[in-house]
Design a protein around this motif. Structure first.
Motif, PDB file in Angstrom:
ATOM      1  N   GLY A  97      15.138  78.015  41.653  1.00 57.96           N
ATOM      2  CA  GLY A  97      14.019  77.669  40.785  1.00 57.96           C
ATOM      3  C   GLY A  97      13.985  76.164  40.596  1.00 57.96           C
ATOM      4  O   GLY A  97      14.141  75.402  41.538  1.00 57.96           O
ATOM      5  N   ASN A  98      13.829  75.719  39.364  1.00 59.95           N
ATOM      6  CA  ASN A  98      13.826  74.289  39.051  1.00 59.95           C
ATOM      7  C   ASN A  98      15.149  73.833  38.427  1.00 59.95           C
ATOM      8  O   ASN A  98      15.210  72.763  37.832  1.00 59.95           O
ATOM      9  CB  ASN A  98      12.689  73.977  38.063  1.00 59.95           C
ATOM     10  CG  ASN A  98      11.335  74.201  38.694  1.00 59.95           C
ATOM     11  OD1 ASN A  98      11.184  74.039  39.903  1.00 59.95           O
ATOM     12  ND2 ASN A  98      10.361  74.599  37.888  1.00 59.95           N
ATOM     13  N   LYS A  99      16.196  74.656  38.569  1.00 60.59           N
ATOM     14  CA  LYS A  99      17.448  74.344  37.890  1.00 60.59           C
ATOM     15  C   LYS A  99      18.575  74.086  38.867  1.00 60.59           C
ATOM     16  O   LYS A  99      18.581  74.602  39.980  1.00 60.59           O
ATOM     17  CB  LYS A  99      17.830  75.498  36.964  1.00 60.59           C
ATOM     18  CG  LYS A  99      16.840  75.722  35.847  1.00 60.59           C
ATOM     19  CD  LYS A  99      17.304  76.824  34.941  1.00 60.59           C
ATOM     20  CE  LYS A  99      16.307  77.011  33.803  1.00 60.59           C
ATOM     21  NZ  LYS A  99      16.678  78.080  32.910  1.00 60.59           N
ATOM     22  N   LYS A 100      19.540  73.290  38.414  1.00 57.35           N
ATOM     23  CA  LYS A 100      20.772  73.030  39.154  1.00 57.35           C
ATOM     24  C   LYS A 100      21.939  73.265  38.207  1.00 57.35           C
ATOM     25  O   LYS A 100      21.913  72.810  37.063  1.00 57.35           O
ATOM     26  CB  LYS A 100      20.836  71.587  39.649  1.00 57.35           C
ATOM     27  CG  LYS A 100      20.013  71.282  40.843  1.00 57.35           C
ATOM     28  CD  LYS A 100      20.282  69.854  41.293  1.00 57.35           C
ATOM     29  CE  LYS A 100      19.454  69.534  42.531  1.00 57.35           C
ATOM     30  NZ  LYS A 100      19.700  68.169  42.998  1.00 57.35           N
ATOM     31  N   TYR A 101      22.926  73.991  38.702  1.00 54.96           N
ATOM     32  CA  TYR A 101      24.126  74.250  37.929  1.00 54.96           C
ATOM     33  C   TYR A 101      25.317  73.668  38.682  1.00 54.96           C
ATOM     34  O   TYR A 101      25.546  74.029  39.837  1.00 54.96           O
ATOM     35  CB  TYR A 101      24.322  75.750  37.715  1.00 54.96           C
ATOM     36  CG  TYR A 101      23.252  76.371  36.851  1.00 54.96           C
ATOM     37  CD1 TYR A 101      23.417  76.477  35.476  1.00 54.96           C
ATOM     38  CD2 TYR A 101      22.073  76.848  37.407  1.00 54.96           C
ATOM     39  CE1 TYR A 101      22.437  77.042  34.683  1.00 54.96           C
ATOM     40  CE2 TYR A 101      21.083  77.418  36.617  1.00 54.96           C
ATOM     41  CZ  TYR A 101      21.275  77.513  35.253  1.00 54.96           C
ATOM     42  OH  TYR A 101      20.305  78.061  34.469  1.00 54.96           O
ATOM     43  N   PRO A 102      26.100  72.783  38.057  1.00 55.95           N
ATOM     44  CA  PRO A 102      27.234  72.168  38.757  1.00 55.95           C
ATOM     45  C   PRO A 102      28.394  73.147  38.944  1.00 55.95           C
ATOM     46  O   PRO A 102      28.739  73.897  38.031  1.00 55.95           O
ATOM     47  CB  PRO A 102      27.637  71.001  37.854  1.00 55.95           C
ATOM     48  CG  PRO A 102      27.115  71.356  36.507  1.00 55.95           C
ATOM     49  CD  PRO A 102      25.920  72.232  36.714  1.00 55.95           C
ATOM     50  N   ALA A 103      28.975  73.118  40.141  1.00 60.99           N
ATOM     51  CA  ALA A 103      30.161  73.916  40.462  1.00 60.99           C
ATOM     52  C   ALA A 103      31.369  72.984  40.527  1.00 60.99           C
ATOM     53  O   ALA A 103      31.255  71.847  40.979  1.00 60.99           O
ATOM     54  CB  ALA A 103      29.965  74.641  41.790  1.00 60.99           C
ATOM     55  N   TYR A 104      32.504  73.482  40.085  1.00 65.45           N
ATOM     56  CA  TYR A 104      33.732  72.687  40.011  1.00 65.45           C
ATOM     57  C   TYR A 104      34.908  73.444  40.607  1.00 65.45           C
ATOM     58  O   TYR A 104      34.911  74.672  40.653  1.00 65.45           O
ATOM     59  CB  TYR A 104      34.089  72.381  38.551  1.00 65.45           C
ATOM     60  CG  TYR A 104      33.134  71.461  37.865  1.00 65.45           C
ATOM     61  CD1 TYR A 104      33.382  70.094  37.807  1.00 65.45           C
ATOM     62  CD2 TYR A 104      31.972  71.943  37.261  1.00 65.45           C
ATOM     63  CE1 TYR A 104      32.502  69.227  37.164  1.00 65.45           C
ATOM     64  CE2 TYR A 104      31.088  71.082  36.626  1.00 65.45           C
ATOM     65  CZ  TYR A 104      31.359  69.734  36.591  1.00 65.45           C
ATOM     66  OH  TYR A 104      30.491  68.888  35.960  1.00 65.45           O
ATOM     67  N   ILE A 105      35.919  72.680  41.008  1.00 63.73           N
ATOM     68  CA  ILE A 105      37.247  73.232  41.273  1.00 63.73           C
ATOM     69  C   ILE A 105      38.159  72.660  40.197  1.00 63.73           C
ATOM     70  O   ILE A 105      38.145  71.461  39.929  1.00 63.73           O
ATOM     71  CB  ILE A 105      37.777  72.840  42.673  1.00 63.73           C
ATOM     72  CG1 ILE A 105      37.015  73.590  43.771  1.00 63.73           C
ATOM     73  CG2 ILE A 105      39.272  73.143  42.779  1.00 63.73           C
ATOM     74  CD1 ILE A 105      37.444  73.229  45.185  1.00 63.73           C
ATOM     75  N   ARG A 106      38.927  73.550  39.592  1.00 60.95           N
ATOM     76  CA  ARG A 106      39.906  73.131  38.582  1.00 60.95           C
ATOM     77  C   ARG A 106      41.283  73.504  39.107  1.00 60.95           C
ATOM     78  O   ARG A 106      41.473  74.567  39.672  1.00 60.95           O
ATOM     79  CB  ARG A 106      39.642  73.835  37.258  1.00 60.95           C
ATOM     80  CG  ARG A 106      40.644  73.448  36.182  1.00 60.95           C
ATOM     81  CD  ARG A 106      40.391  74.160  34.877  1.00 60.95           C
ATOM     82  NE  ARG A 106      39.113  73.763  34.338  1.00 60.95           N
ATOM     83  CZ  ARG A 106      38.344  74.554  33.596  1.00 60.95           C
ATOM     84  NH1 ARG A 106      38.697  75.785  33.332  1.00 60.95           N
ATOM     85  NH2 ARG A 106      37.186  74.118  33.139  1.00 60.95           N
ATOM     86  N   ILE A 107      42.249  72.620  38.889  1.00 61.57           N
ATOM     87  CA  ILE A 107      43.615  72.874  39.334  1.00 61.57           C
ATOM     88  C   ILE A 107      44.586  72.405  38.263  1.00 61.57           C
ATOM     89  O   ILE A 107      44.332  71.412  37.584  1.00 61.57           O
ATOM     90  CB  ILE A 107      43.887  72.199  40.705  1.00 61.57           C
ATOM     91  CG1 ILE A 107      45.220  72.650  41.297  1.00 61.57           C
ATOM     92  CG2 ILE A 107      43.793  70.698  40.612  1.00 61.57           C
ATOM     93  CD1 ILE A 107      45.397  72.277  42.761  1.00 61.57           C
TER      94      ILE A 107
END
Length: 195
Positions: A97-107
């Motif tokens: 759609g018109n949205k962006k969601y940030p993805a992360y790697i956590r360690i």
């Protein structure tokens, strides 16, 4: 009073983790969901978070790993000390759609540090975790590829995110909408973590 509160908080976190672990089923998505919920009850940069990630890798109980870590940390008798670090790095944006969601790697990292906090060397690390901010999401990929250099770790994995959402259509990063899951396109996520 502050020490009593911190002790209570720590014991409560341990209780929550043990309770959640005792209710796990064999279903991978349920395990991941409960894993994240338990992990998020623990303070970042803590021995608890690191021990929890290590317990899932080793097959030992969380309390057994935590006890071993506490004994190892407390037996260190020098100007250097063992510290635990939680590091998150952005690896992608999930767009639809018109949205962006940030993805992360956590360690979770276990490091040897000087008294001033400067890291001398990496001692070990826990299971990496991929997550998406603002969405209920699980990463379905191969094992994480982890390369350790003298001052950083490279973490990568290839797979897709499964999103727990409704009322969404295929497009941009969304390639499949099933009965229970929405799947993103295949992607490789990677980051460099300095310590």
């Amino acid at each position: 009073m502050k020490i009593k509160y911190q002790k209570f908080k720590k014991n409560f976190s341990i209780f929550i983790v043990v309770f959640i672990l005792s209710t796990l089923t064999a279903k991978a998505s349920v395990v991941d969901e409960l894993f994240f919920e338990a992990l998020d009850t623990m303070p970042q940069n803590s021995i608890e978070r690191y021990s929890y990630c290590k317990s899932l890798e080793s097959g030992k109980s969380y309390l057994e790993v935590l006890k071993e870590e506490i004994l190892a940390r407390d037996s260190k008798n020098s100007k250097e000390k063992i510290e635990y670090r939680t590091v998150s790095k952005k690896v992608a944006d999930i767009s639809f759609g018109n949205k962006k969601y940030p993805a992360y790697i956590r360690i979770e990292l276990k490091v040897l540090a000087k008294e001033d906090g400067k890291v001398i060397k990496l001692l070990d690390y826990g299971r990496p975790i991929a997550f998406v901010t603002g969405l209920k999401a699980s990463w379905n990929g191969g094992d994480y590829n982890i390369d350790v250099d003298k001052d950083r770790i490279r973490v990568s994995s290839t797979g897709e995110f499964f999103l727990g959402m409704e009322n969404i259509s295929v497009g941009k990063d969304i390639i499949d909408i099933g009965n229970e899951n929405i799947k993103t396109k295949l992607m490789t996520i990677k980051c460099y973590v300095r310590y």
